[in-house]
Write an enzyme that holds these catalytic residues in place. Structure first.
Site, PDB file in Angstrom:
ATOM      1  CD  GLU A  76      -2.476   1.661   0.222  1.00 47.46           C
ATOM      2  OE1 GLU A  76      -2.489   2.773  -0.181  1.00 47.46           O
ATOM      3  OE2 GLU A  76      -3.074   0.729  -0.157  1.00 47.46           O
ATOM      4  CE  LYS A 256      -6.945  -1.326   5.101  1.00 41.36           C
ATOM      5  NZ  LYS A 256      -6.228  -0.547   4.185  1.00 41.36           N
ATOM      6  CG  ASP A 272       0.454 -15.780  12.060  1.00 39.49           C
ATOM      7  OD1 ASP A 272      -0.003 -15.351  11.104  1.00 39.49           O
ATOM      8  OD2 ASP A 272       0.104 -17.029  12.505  1.00 39.49           O
ATOM      9  CG  HIS A 369      -4.802   7.153  -0.350  1.00 36.37           C
ATOM     10  ND1 HIS A 369      -3.932   6.312   0.308  1.00 36.37           N
ATOM     11  CD2 HIS A 369      -5.756   6.235  -1.190  1.00 36.37           C
ATOM     12  CE1 HIS A 369      -4.461   4.832  -0.124  1.00 36.37           C
ATOM     13  NE2 HIS A 369      -5.367   5.094  -0.809  1.00 36.37           N
TER      14      HIS A 369
END
Length: 420
Positions: A76, A256, A272, A369
């Site tokens: 991202e 998120k 993990d 962004h």
């Protein structure tokens, strides 16, 4: 003659069969071959090639009074930029303060169809010391390193289950296999001494005994933008934080954003990230509804923030031994223990959260962004690294650039280069 199972075929046969069935081109097969890496075939079943994800570093982070550079692995474009920007906003003498109260991994021995739950619980309670002895005998070296099974807990889960929970200090390791082995040994002991139906014996990724907390206090004037004063920005951040605490639809996106940073660090450090994700979202629901993981509030002229996460991360073992970059990444971040890693990771999550909230309540999330997304868009239509800046320059004037516009921009750049 029976057909050989796919997983038993040699690498070349598997690749050729896949190419034939899915009509892969020569160029596609060449790409697969170019990314193939020796040793990776031993990590997973049906290995085809190695799918690379970019690694960068977040800068400007000050954690517990020291400057830290943090490796992050992500596809991202805005994640590392946001973490670095959040770190810059949180600069102070101590920066982000982190703490880890304890670090234990939980394992479960699940009993099903328990009829005499009072009697079973009484027996388990009376034999706690013996159960601890059995558990710790599985890995005596763990005790020698200061770890071991610390405590037991007995829970009844309606309508007919009981869970014997073991809390294990796994030292510097991730500890999954270690805890699973301990649980299975205790389960065997229970079956030898009780008439019980053991359904399963396995660790839990809900690491409520491995909580890491990041806290920060920043003067509101550090939050000002070109168009909005710091006090207003701080109040808007707090309003956004309060809204995420009440609306699960917003809370999911709020969290998120936090996990954008958390996952990227966890992946870079060979841990993990899937376990961390599932545990974090369970923790967000601990009060009966899904809520934001962080909170922000104002005290005087200071914006304060706090983030607590279950983070059962390991400094050694697991994938840390498989990927050479993990050792390098640990050195870059100056991480020397599991607790260090937990602190750095939760600090990045808090910095990530602040940067996202500040952008969201001021210029809007798309302003910064999309500028970063333009590079990805240029690459996606075939621009070479040398062509990317020129293509991005032509796309900057577009409000919502499309693939078609990116292709047109690339064609224009190439046409201009031919004329030179």
């Amino acid at each position: 003659m029976a057909q050989t199972p796919f997983y038993r075929l040699p690498y070349g046969a598997r690749r050729d069969l896949l190419a034939q069935q899915r009509h892969l081109t020569v160029d596609q097969l060449a790409q697969i071959a170019s990314r193939r890496r020796a040793g990776d075939a031993d990590l997973i079943e049906n290995y085809l090639t190695t799918y690379g994800v970019p690694e960068g570093v977040a800068v400007n982070l000050r954690i517990n009074g020291r400057d830290v550079t943090v490796p992050m692995v992500t596809e991202e474009p805005s994640v590392i930029a946001a973490a670095s920007n959040g770190g810059r906003l949180l600069t102070s003498k101590m920066g982000i303060i982190t703490s880890v109260a304890r670090r234990e991994v939980m394992g479960q021995i699940v009993l099903s169809h328990v009829d005499d739950r009072t009697g079973i619980k009484a027996w388990l309670t009376a034999h706690q010391e013996e159960l601890l002895r059995v558990a710790n005998a599985v890995h005596p070296s763990l005790l020698g390193h200061g770890g071991g099974v610390r405590s037991l807990r007995i829970r009844y889960i309606p309508p007919h289950w009981m869970s014997l929970d073991l809390f294990v200090d796994v030292g510097e390791a991730m500890g999954a296999n270690l805890v699973n082995t301990i649980c299975e040994a205790v389960a065997t002991y229970l079956k030898e001494h009780l008439t019980v139906n053991v359904l399963m014996s396995i660790l839990s990724n809900y690491a409520t005994h491995s909580l890491a907390t990041a806290e920060v206090a920043v003067p509101v004037n550090q939050l000002a933008t070109k168009s909005v004063d710091g006090a207003t920005v701080a109040q808007r951040i707090c309003d956004a934080s309060d809204f995420a605490a009440h609306d699960p639809y917003r809370a999911v996106t709020h969290n998120k954003g936090i996990m954008n940073g958390i996952d990227a660090v966890v992946l870079a450090m060979g841990n993990d990230w899937r376990a961390v994700e599932s545990g974090a979202h369970a923790y967000a629901s601990r009060h009966g509804s899904y809520q934001s993981l962080s909170r922000w509030w104002i005290v005087g002229e200071t914006l304060r923030g706090e983030l607590t996460l279950p983070l059962a991360l390991g400094y050694v073992g697991g994938a840390t031994r498989v990927f050479p970059l993990v050792t390098i990444n640990q050195q870059i971040a100056q991480v020397t223990s599991a607790r260090d890693l937990m602190g750095v990771t939760v600090a990045v999550g808090l910095a990530q959260n602040l940067a996202a909230l500040r952008a969201l309540v001021t210029d809007g999330i798309q302003h910064g962004h999309m500028q970063l997304q333009l590079k990805s868009l240029a690459l996606s239509v075939g621009a070479t690294p040398g062509e990317v800046p020129a293509v991005v320059g032509r796309l900057r004037g577009e409000t919502q650039p499309t693939t078609a516009q990116a292709k047109a921009a690339l064609a224009a750049v190439r046409a201009a280069n031919l004329k030179k």
